[in-house]
Design an enzyme around this catalytic site. Structure first.
Site, PDB file in Angstrom:
ATOM      1  N   GLN A 103       0.796  -1.152   0.005  1.00  0.00           N
ATOM      2  CA  GLN A 103       0.040  -0.166  -0.006  1.00  0.00           C
ATOM      3  C   GLN A 103       0.822   1.213  -0.065  1.00  0.00           C
ATOM      4  OE1 GLN A 103      -3.583  -0.538   2.941  1.00  0.00           O
ATOM      5  NE2 GLN A 103      -1.991  -1.930   3.640  1.00  0.00           N
ATOM      6  N   ASP A 106       6.361   4.679  -1.425  1.00  0.00           N
ATOM      7  CA  ASP A 106       7.849   4.747  -1.364  1.00  0.00           C
ATOM      8  C   ASP A 106       8.383   3.587  -2.271  1.00  0.00           C
ATOM      9  OD1 ASP A 106       7.708   3.528   1.968  1.00  0.00           O
ATOM     10  OD2 ASP A 106       8.563   2.492   0.421  1.00  0.00           O
ATOM     11  N   HIS A 121      -1.310   1.487  -4.296  1.00  0.00           N
ATOM     12  CA  HIS A 121      -1.600   3.019  -4.321  1.00  0.00           C
ATOM     13  C   HIS A 121      -0.888   4.118  -4.704  1.00  0.00           C
ATOM     14  CE1 HIS A 121      -3.587   1.749  -0.166  1.00  0.00           C
ATOM     15  NE2 HIS A 121      -4.419   1.313  -1.094  1.00  0.00           N
ATOM     16  N   CYS A 129       1.031  14.090 -15.541  1.00  0.00           N
ATOM     17  CA  CYS A 129       0.238  15.069 -15.909  1.00  0.00           C
ATOM     18  C   CYS A 129      -1.342  14.868 -15.576  1.00  0.00           C
ATOM     19  CB  CYS A 129       0.327  15.581 -17.337  1.00  0.00           C
ATOM     20  SG  CYS A 129      -0.976  16.839 -17.597  1.00  0.00           S
ATOM     21  N   CYS A 156       3.112  20.381 -17.353  1.00  0.00           N
ATOM     22  CA  CYS A 156       3.244  19.495 -18.329  1.00  0.00           C
ATOM     23  C   CYS A 156       4.112  20.055 -19.471  1.00  0.00           C
ATOM     24  CB  CYS A 156       1.906  18.642 -18.663  1.00  0.00           C
ATOM     25  SG  CYS A 156       2.057  17.740 -20.057  1.00  0.00           S
ATOM     26  N   CYS A 159       1.182  19.672 -22.564  1.00  0.00           N
ATOM     27  CA  CYS A 159       0.038  20.115 -22.707  1.00  0.00           C
ATOM     28  C   CYS A 159      -0.257  21.392 -21.910  1.00  0.00           C
ATOM     29  CB  CYS A 159      -1.302  19.260 -22.529  1.00  0.00           C
ATOM     30  SG  CYS A 159      -1.701  18.892 -20.703  1.00  0.00           S
ATOM     31  N   ASN A 222       3.086  -6.608  13.454  1.00  0.00           N
ATOM     32  CA  ASN A 222       2.799  -5.584  13.763  1.00  0.00           C
ATOM     33  C   ASN A 222       2.844  -5.263  15.226  1.00  0.00           C
ATOM     34  OD1 ASN A 222       1.299  -2.936  14.393  1.00  0.00           O
ATOM     35  ND2 ASN A 222       0.235  -3.047  12.343  1.00  0.00           N
TER      36      ASN A 222
HETATM   37  C1  BV8 Z   1     -11.323   3.153  -3.893  1.00  0.00           C
HETATM   38  C2  BV8 Z   1      -1.742   7.056  -1.566  1.00  0.00           C
HETATM   39  C3  BV8 Z   1     -12.993   2.896  -5.492  1.00  0.00           C
HETATM   40  C4  BV8 Z   1      -1.657   8.485  -1.197  1.00  0.00           C
HETATM   41  C5  BV8 Z   1      -3.273   5.903  -0.054  1.00  0.00           C
HETATM   42  C6  BV8 Z   1     -14.743   0.178   1.590  1.00  0.00           C
HETATM   43  C7  BV8 Z   1     -15.064   0.356   2.955  1.00  0.00           C
HETATM   44  C8  BV8 Z   1     -14.866   1.470   3.615  1.00  0.00           C
HETATM   45  C9  BV8 Z   1     -14.180   2.492   3.026  1.00  0.00           C
HETATM   46  C10 BV8 Z   1     -13.887   2.377   1.525  1.00  0.00           C
HETATM   47  C11 BV8 Z   1     -14.334   1.225   0.844  1.00  0.00           C
HETATM   48  N1  BV8 Z   1     -14.013   1.176  -0.421  1.00  0.00           N
HETATM   49  C12 BV8 Z   1     -13.439   2.451  -0.510  1.00  0.00           C
HETATM   50  C13 BV8 Z   1     -13.529   3.120   0.432  1.00  0.00           C
HETATM   51  C14 BV8 Z   1     -12.943   4.460   0.575  1.00  0.00           C
HETATM   52  C15 BV8 Z   1     -11.581   4.536   0.855  1.00  0.00           C
HETATM   53  C16 BV8 Z   1     -11.135   3.980   1.917  1.00  0.00           C
HETATM   54  O1  BV8 Z   1     -10.733   2.820   2.313  1.00  0.00           O
HETATM   55  N2  BV8 Z   1     -11.232   4.943   3.369  1.00  0.00           N
HETATM   56  C17 BV8 Z   1     -10.976   4.506   4.528  1.00  0.00           C
HETATM   57  C18 BV8 Z   1      -9.877   5.427   5.127  1.00  0.00           C
HETATM   58  C19 BV8 Z   1     -12.004   4.384   5.291  1.00  0.00           C
HETATM   59  N3  BV8 Z   1     -10.735   3.883  -0.090  1.00  0.00           N
HETATM   60  C20 BV8 Z   1     -10.524   4.467  -1.231  1.00  0.00           C
HETATM   61  O2  BV8 Z   1     -10.776   5.662  -1.643  1.00  0.00           O
HETATM   62  C21 BV8 Z   1      -9.579   3.672  -2.249  1.00  0.00           C
HETATM   63  N4  BV8 Z   1     -10.142   3.793  -3.445  1.00  0.00           N
HETATM   64  O3  BV8 Z   1     -11.788   2.031  -3.154  1.00  0.00           O
HETATM   65  O4  BV8 Z   1     -11.585   3.058  -5.294  1.00  0.00           O
HETATM   66  C22 BV8 Z   1     -13.843   3.929  -5.012  1.00  0.00           C
HETATM   67  C23 BV8 Z   1     -14.010   5.088  -5.721  1.00  0.00           C
HETATM   68  C24 BV8 Z   1     -14.743   5.989  -5.294  1.00  0.00           C
HETATM   69  C25 BV8 Z   1     -15.580   6.144  -4.251  1.00  0.00           C
HETATM   70  C26 BV8 Z   1     -15.616   4.580  -3.283  1.00  0.00           C
HETATM   71  C27 BV8 Z   1     -14.800   3.548  -4.024  1.00  0.00           C
HETATM   72  C28 BV8 Z   1      -8.132   4.327  -2.527  1.00  0.00           C
HETATM   73  C29 BV8 Z   1      -7.463   4.091  -1.060  1.00  0.00           C
HETATM   74  C30 BV8 Z   1      -5.851   4.836  -1.596  1.00  0.00           C
HETATM   75  C31 BV8 Z   1      -5.821   5.777  -0.655  1.00  0.00           C
HETATM   76  N5  BV8 Z   1      -4.253   6.338  -0.913  1.00  0.00           N
HETATM   77  N6  BV8 Z   1      -2.033   6.196  -0.348  1.00  0.00           N
HETATM   78  C32 BV8 Z   1      -0.451   9.000  -0.323  1.00  0.00           C
HETATM   79  O5  BV8 Z   1       0.254   8.018   0.297  1.00  0.00           O
HETATM   80  O6  BV8 Z   1      -0.478  10.067  -0.310  1.00  0.00           O
HETATM   81  S1  BV8 Z   1      -3.711   5.128   1.471  1.00  0.00           S
HETATM   82  C33 BV8 Z   1      -2.720   5.279   2.423  1.00  0.00           C
HETATM   83  O7  BV8 Z   1      -3.278   4.418   3.768  1.00  0.00           O
HETATM   84  C34 BV8 Z   1      -1.166   4.844   2.373  1.00  0.00           C
HETATM   85  O8  BV8 Z   1      -1.056   4.065   1.290  1.00  0.00           O
HETATM   86  C35 BV8 Z   1      -1.099   3.717   3.276  1.00  0.00           C
HETATM   87  O9  BV8 Z   1      -0.200   2.609   3.283  1.00  0.00           O
HETATM   88  C36 BV8 Z   1      -2.467   3.389   3.660  1.00  0.00           C
HETATM   89  C37 BV8 Z   1      -3.130   2.347   4.710  1.00  0.00           C
HETATM   90  O10 BV8 Z   1      -2.504   2.863   5.737  1.00  0.00           O
HETATM   91  P1  BV8 Z   1      -1.561   1.772   6.490  1.00  0.00           P
HETATM   92  O11 BV8 Z   1      -0.596   1.472   5.554  1.00  0.00           O
HETATM   93  O12 BV8 Z   1      -2.349   0.757   7.191  1.00  0.00           O
HETATM   94  O13 BV8 Z   1      -0.844   2.819   7.540  1.00  0.00           O
HETATM   95  P2  BV8 Z   1      -1.420   3.181   8.967  1.00  0.00           P
HETATM   96  O14 BV8 Z   1      -0.280   4.455   9.483  1.00  0.00           O
HETATM   97  O15 BV8 Z   1      -2.798   3.661   8.897  1.00  0.00           O
HETATM   98  O16 BV8 Z   1      -0.849   1.997   9.985  1.00  0.00           O
HETATM   99  C38 BV8 Z   1       0.451   1.912  10.144  1.00  0.00           C
HETATM  100  C39 BV8 Z   1       0.573   0.570  10.910  1.00  0.00           C
HETATM  101  O17 BV8 Z   1       1.902   0.156  11.028  1.00  0.00           O
HETATM  102  C40 BV8 Z   1       0.062   0.464  12.292  1.00  0.00           C
HETATM  103  O18 BV8 Z   1      -0.865  -0.513  12.571  1.00  0.00           O
HETATM  104  C41 BV8 Z   1       1.051   0.463  13.160  1.00  0.00           C
HETATM  105  O19 BV8 Z   1       0.815  -0.047  14.351  1.00  0.00           O
HETATM  106  C42 BV8 Z   1       2.137  -0.068  12.351  1.00  0.00           C
HETATM  107  N7  BV8 Z   1       3.653  -0.097  12.504  1.00  0.00           N
HETATM  108  C43 BV8 Z   1       4.039   1.004  13.258  1.00  0.00           C
HETATM  109  N8  BV8 Z   1       5.536   0.519  13.119  1.00  0.00           N
HETATM  110  C44 BV8 Z   1       5.652  -0.640  12.721  1.00  0.00           C
HETATM  111  C45 BV8 Z   1       4.510  -1.020  12.390  1.00  0.00           C
HETATM  112  N9  BV8 Z   1       4.190  -2.284  11.687  1.00  0.00           N
HETATM  113  C46 BV8 Z   1       5.494  -2.890  11.743  1.00  0.00           C
HETATM  114  N10 BV8 Z   1       6.766  -2.418  12.040  1.00  0.00           N
HETATM  115  C47 BV8 Z   1       6.939  -1.335  12.724  1.00  0.00           C
HETATM  116  N11 BV8 Z   1       8.023  -0.791  12.926  1.00  0.00           N
HETATM  117 ZN    ZN Z   2      -0.060  17.187 -19.787  1.00  0.00          ZN
END
Ligand code: BV8
Ligand code: ZN
Length: 256
Positions: A103, A106, A121, A129, A156, A159, A222
């Protein structure tokens, strides 16, 4: 560090597995110094929630603020190194079928040497663009600092449209090919390691239950409990960079 019995149990699942999927989230890069998605960002960015900035609305509203945020993240990733967890996965894939479904945006898995990485993601450095979607290879990336600088996105050359980050924002569809490949890999693997994700962002968060429905064992790595913990056969409470090398690198007598 998780107890030896759980590490042993996971190592035997790995030995028996014909194919392994690793689903990684922001926690995978935490020990490389990259703030996780829901951890409050450091410095002045802490007043912005990533959820609010990673959206097409935020971009339309203030493209310079959003571009400044991504530049700050690009600089942080450029300055970071893959950690022992990234390296352990890259090495493990050399002698067994192992696919990384991430997800994260990087490039630390690739810089560690992983060759099969599915980015659900998008990718931080795959700028394109906003208007004509043409890829844009290089953009000037300033030194890392905390200032949430407003930086006008470059234009871009084809365009004149604004260049946007090559990531998937909330409300945007996931890229088809990587997501389809991730679904297929989840349906056919017999072991899924779920590393460093809170399991709240969909549809990525649904992949572990899909794998389980198809008979895979699920292991969560985790330090915290998550939405996915109840789904897991084994929960290894520890950091990715501590636990993964123990699972793949160490010989049994080194498991301590
Ligand atoms: C979509 C790029 C169709 C940008 C990101 C169904 C149910 C509910 C909601 C939805 C659903 N379907 C769609 C949705 C809406 C939405 C969504 O899921 N919302 C959530 C918040 C409720 N999803 C979308 O919009 C997706 N699109 O489904 O398209 C659609 C279209 C229109 C309308 C509806 C549906 C697109 C989602 C993509 C978003 N973009 N990233 C950017 O990075 O700037 S997501 C972003 O969150 C990052 O990529 C990240 O990787 C990802 C997930 O978060 P986590 O990786 O879990 O990170 P987090 O910080 O939360 O947790 C870290 C974890 O690590 C913790 O548990 C911690 O304990 C642990 N940790 C800490 N240290 C360590 C560790 N683990 C191991 N070792 C360590 N040392
Ligand atoms: Zn362009």
């Amino acid at each position: 560090m998780p107890d030896t019995a759980l590490l042993d149990q996971t190592r035997s699942l790995i030995r028996q597995a014909r194919s392994i999927v690793v689903l990684s989230g922001a926690g995978m890069s935490a020990e490389s110094g990259i703030a996780t998605f829901r951890q409050a960002s450091t410095g002045l960015w802490s007043r912005y929630s990533p959820q609010d900035l990673a959206t097409p609305e935020a971009w339309r509203n203030d493209p310079a603020l959003v571009w400044g945020w991504y530049l700050w993240r690009m600089a942080a990733v450029r300055a970071a190194q893959p950690n022992a967890g990234h390296l352990a996965l890259a090495k493990a894939a050399e002698n067994r079928p192992l696919v990384v479904v991430t997800q994260n945006v990087d490039d630390l898995h690739e810089r560690a040497g992983s060759r099969e990485v599915l980015h659900l993601h998008g990718e931080l450095f795959a700028h394109r663009c906003f208007a004509c979607a043409r890829r844009c290879s290089e953009v000037p990336i300033p030194a890392v600092d905390d200032e949430p600088a407003h930086v006008d996105p470059p234009r871009c050359t084809h365009c004149g449209g604004r260049i946007r980050p090559g990531v998937v924002w909330f409300g945007e569809n996931l890229p088809e090919a990587p997501f389809r490949a991730a679904v297929e890999a989840s349906q056919s693997c017999d072991l899924m390691l779920v590393v460093g994700t809170a399991g709240v962002v969909h549809p990525a968060a649904a992949l572990p239950s899909l794998a389980r429905q198809h008979g895979a064992s699920i292991v969560e790595i985790n330090p915290q409990q998550t939405e996915l913990s109840t789904l897991a056969d084994v929960c290894l409470r520890g950091g990715a960079a501590q636990v993964l090398p123990k699972l793949f690198d160490a010989s049994p007598e080194q498991l301590g």
